[in-house]
Design a protein around this motif. Structure first.
Motif, PDB file in Angstrom:
ATOM      1  N   THR A 111       0.826  -1.208   0.000  1.00 25.21           N
ATOM      2  CA  THR A 111       0.000   0.000   0.000  1.00 25.21           C
ATOM      3  C   THR A 111       0.858   1.255   0.000  1.00 25.21           C
ATOM      4  OG1 THR A 111      -0.140   0.161   2.403  1.00 25.21           O
ATOM      5  CG2 THR A 111      -1.868  -1.118   1.300  1.00 25.21           C
ATOM      6  N   LYS A 112       0.248   2.305  -0.475  1.00 26.90           N
ATOM      7  CA  LYS A 112       0.847   3.643  -0.457  1.00 26.90           C
ATOM      8  C   LYS A 112      -0.282   4.580  -0.058  1.00 26.90           C
ATOM      9  CE  LYS A 112       2.866   6.912  -3.743  1.00 26.90           C
ATOM     10  NZ  LYS A 112       3.272   7.053  -5.151  1.00 26.90           N
ATOM     11  N   SER A 113      -0.097   5.359   0.988  1.00 23.80           N
ATOM     12  CA  SER A 113      -1.168   6.235   1.438  1.00 23.80           C
ATOM     13  C   SER A 113      -0.619   7.632   1.700  1.00 23.80           C
ATOM     14  CB  SER A 113      -1.834   5.673   2.694  1.00 23.80           C
ATOM     15  OG  SER A 113      -0.894   5.568   3.740  1.00 23.80           O
ATOM     16  N   PHE A 114      -1.526   8.601   1.658  1.00 21.70           N
ATOM     17  CA  PHE A 114      -1.184  10.003   1.897  1.00 21.70           C
ATOM     18  C   PHE A 114      -2.035  10.509   3.056  1.00 21.70           C
ATOM     19  CE2 PHE A 114       1.228  10.758  -1.927  1.00 21.70           C
ATOM     20  CZ  PHE A 114       0.750   9.789  -2.799  1.00 21.70           C
ATOM     21  N   ARG A 115      -1.443  11.331   3.903  1.00 21.78           N
ATOM     22  CA  ARG A 115      -2.223  11.972   4.964  1.00 21.78           C
ATOM     23  C   ARG A 115      -1.625  13.343   5.249  1.00 21.78           C
ATOM     24  NH1 ARG A 115       0.950   8.236   7.394  1.00 21.78           N
ATOM     25  NH2 ARG A 115       2.219   8.926   9.146  1.00 21.78           N
ATOM     26  N   ASN A 116      -2.469  14.221   5.741  1.00 19.53           N
ATOM     27  CA  ASN A 116      -2.046  15.580   6.060  1.00 19.53           C
ATOM     28  C   ASN A 116      -1.970  15.712   7.564  1.00 19.53           C
ATOM     29  OD1 ASN A 116      -2.028  18.426   6.552  1.00 19.53           O
ATOM     30  ND2 ASN A 116      -2.683  18.707   4.456  1.00 19.53           N
ATOM     31  N   ARG A 117      -0.915  16.332   8.062  1.00 22.70           N
ATOM     32  CA  ARG A 117      -0.759  16.437   9.513  1.00 22.70           C
ATOM     33  C   ARG A 117      -1.564  17.586  10.105  1.00 22.70           C
ATOM     34  NH1 ARG A 117       5.156  17.685   8.475  1.00 22.70           N
ATOM     35  NH2 ARG A 117       5.150  19.905   8.061  1.00 22.70           N
ATOM     36  N   THR A 118      -2.150  18.444   9.272  1.00 21.95           N
ATOM     37  CA  THR A 118      -2.976  19.535   9.784  1.00 21.95           C
ATOM     38  C   THR A 118      -4.435  19.166   9.587  1.00 21.95           C
ATOM     39  OG1 THR A 118      -2.831  20.683   7.665  1.00 21.95           O
ATOM     40  CG2 THR A 118      -1.235  21.315   9.340  1.00 21.95           C
TER      41      THR A 118
ATOM     42  N   PRO B 153      -9.193  20.009   4.376  1.00 25.68           N
ATOM     43  CA  PRO B 153     -10.293  19.115   4.004  1.00 25.68           C
ATOM     44  C   PRO B 153      -9.838  17.767   3.456  1.00 25.68           C
ATOM     45  CG  PRO B 153     -10.659  21.324   3.157  1.00 25.68           C
ATOM     46  CD  PRO B 153      -9.284  21.292   3.738  1.00 25.68           C
ATOM     47  N   MET B 154      -8.697  17.716   2.792  1.00 32.41           N
ATOM     48  CA  MET B 154      -8.244  16.450   2.204  1.00 32.41           C
ATOM     49  C   MET B 154      -7.892  15.424   3.274  1.00 32.41           C
ATOM     50  SD  MET B 154      -6.336  17.543  -1.265  1.00 32.41           S
ATOM     51  CE  MET B 154      -6.472  15.890  -1.884  1.00 32.41           C
ATOM     52  N   GLU B 155      -7.725  15.867   4.508  1.00 32.67           N
ATOM     53  CA  GLU B 155      -7.468  14.952   5.621  1.00 32.67           C
ATOM     54  C   GLU B 155      -8.596  13.922   5.707  1.00 32.67           C
ATOM     55  OE1 GLU B 155      -5.960  13.685   9.537  1.00 32.67           O
ATOM     56  OE2 GLU B 155      -5.056  14.925   8.009  1.00 32.67           O
ATOM     57  N   ARG B 156      -9.801  14.357   5.491  1.00 29.32           N
ATOM     58  CA  ARG B 156     -10.946  13.474   5.600  1.00 29.32           C
ATOM     59  C   ARG B 156     -11.078  12.531   4.419  1.00 29.32           C
ATOM     60  NH1 ARG B 156     -14.136  18.109   5.772  1.00 29.32           N
ATOM     61  NH2 ARG B 156     -12.933  19.400   7.144  1.00 29.32           N
ATOM     62  N   SER B 157     -10.404  12.858   3.334  1.00 36.03           N
ATOM     63  CA  SER B 157     -10.536  11.997   2.158  1.00 36.03           C
ATOM     64  C   SER B 157      -9.178  11.477   1.694  1.00 36.03           C
ATOM     65  CB  SER B 157     -11.211  12.772   1.020  1.00 36.03           C
ATOM     66  OG  SER B 157     -10.416  13.880   0.651  1.00 36.03           O
ATOM     67  N   ALA B 158      -8.328  11.143   2.696  1.00 39.40           N
ATOM     68  CA  ALA B 158      -7.019  10.591   2.346  1.00 39.40           C
ATOM     69  C   ALA B 158      -7.220   9.331   1.519  1.00 39.40           C
ATOM     70  CB  ALA B 158      -6.220  10.281   3.607  1.00 39.40           C
ATOM     71  N   ARG B 159      -6.376   9.160   0.501  1.00 38.18           N
ATOM     72  CA  ARG B 159      -6.567   8.030  -0.401  1.00 38.18           C
ATOM     73  C   ARG B 159      -5.468   6.997  -0.230  1.00 38.18           C
ATOM     74  NH1 ARG B 159      -3.755   9.153  -5.617  1.00 38.18           N
ATOM     75  NH2 ARG B 159      -2.523  10.986  -5.208  1.00 38.18           N
ATOM     76  N   SER B 160      -5.774   5.765  -0.554  1.00 36.92           N
ATOM     77  CA  SER B 160      -4.790   4.691  -0.551  1.00 36.92           C
ATOM     78  C   SER B 160      -4.730   4.079  -1.943  1.00 36.92           C
ATOM     79  CB  SER B 160      -5.159   3.594   0.445  1.00 36.92           C
ATOM     80  OG  SER B 160      -4.972   4.049   1.755  1.00 36.92           O
ATOM     81  N   VAL B 161      -3.567   3.699  -2.325  1.00 36.25           N
ATOM     82  CA  VAL B 161      -3.366   3.042  -3.606  1.00 36.25           C
ATOM     83  C   VAL B 161      -2.745   1.688  -3.303  1.00 36.25           C
ATOM     84  CG1 VAL B 161      -2.156   3.148  -5.813  1.00 36.25           C
ATOM     85  CG2 VAL B 161      -2.977   5.251  -4.742  1.00 36.25           C
ATOM     86  N   SER B 162      -3.277   0.635  -3.887  1.00 34.87           N
ATOM     87  CA  SER B 162      -2.715  -0.697  -3.674  1.00 34.87           C
ATOM     88  C   SER B 162      -2.156  -1.227  -4.980  1.00 34.87           C
ATOM     89  CB  SER B 162      -3.786  -1.656  -3.152  1.00 34.87           C
ATOM     90  OG  SER B 162      -4.199  -1.273  -1.869  1.00 34.87           O
ATOM     91  N   TRP B 163      -1.048  -1.954  -4.861  1.00 32.55           N
ATOM     92  CA  TRP B 163      -0.460  -2.612  -6.018  1.00 32.55           C
ATOM     93  C   TRP B 163      -0.808  -4.077  -5.954  1.00 32.55           C
ATOM     94  CZ3 TRP B 163       2.327   1.039  -3.249  1.00 32.55           C
ATOM     95  CH2 TRP B 163       2.779   2.132  -3.962  1.00 32.55           C
ATOM     96  N   ARG B 164      -1.009  -4.675  -7.108  1.00 24.40           N
ATOM     97  CA  ARG B 164      -1.235  -6.117  -7.169  1.00 24.40           C
ATOM     98  C   ARG B 164      -0.250  -6.701  -8.160  1.00 24.40           C
ATOM     99  NH1 ARG B 164      -7.106  -5.022  -8.044  1.00 24.40           N
ATOM    100  NH2 ARG B 164      -7.763  -4.403  -5.989  1.00 24.40           N
TER     101      ARG B 164
END
Length: 108
Positions: free
Chosen positions: A82-89, A93-104
């Motif tokens: 997995t690879k995910s993004f998050r905002n520390r502040t 607004p993007m904090e609530r919609s942090a996305r994850s990307v998965s590799w297969r």
């Protein structure tokens, strides 16, 4: 020994590198003006997982000076999971919609 301490990019900005005892880059600093102060919003701090068991010193987090952290996980076999993004502040607004990307792994 043999590590790149700094370089200049195409915009003539100085980019300096710091390393850990395993010669992995741990901090990237950018100086937009030659001889000037670091632009901390462009700093990247890299952390790695352990070096025992299933932890093999792989990239765990990349923390960007502008507030985002990119995190990585791996399978027991060491493949990216997995690879995910998050905002520390929390006010972003993007904090609530942090996305994850998965590799297969796909068959060749």
């Amino acid at each position: 020994a043999g590590r790149l301490a700094w370089k200049k990019d195409a915009k003539n900005q100085k980019i300096a590198f710091e390393y850990d005892t395993y010669d992995r880059v741990t901090v990237v600093r950018r100086y937009p003006v030659d001889g000037g102060a670091e632009d901390v919003s462009q700093r990247v701090t890299l952390t790695y997982d352990g070096t025992t068991g299933n932890s093999k010193g792989r990239l765990k987090d990349a923390q960007y000076g502008f507030g985002w952290t990119e995190s990585f996980t791996y399978t027991n076999a060491g493949l990216p999971l997995t690879k995910s993004f998050r905002n520390r502040t929390a006010s972003t607004p993007m904090e609530r919609s942090a996305r994850s990307v998965s590799w297969r792994r796909t068959a060749a």
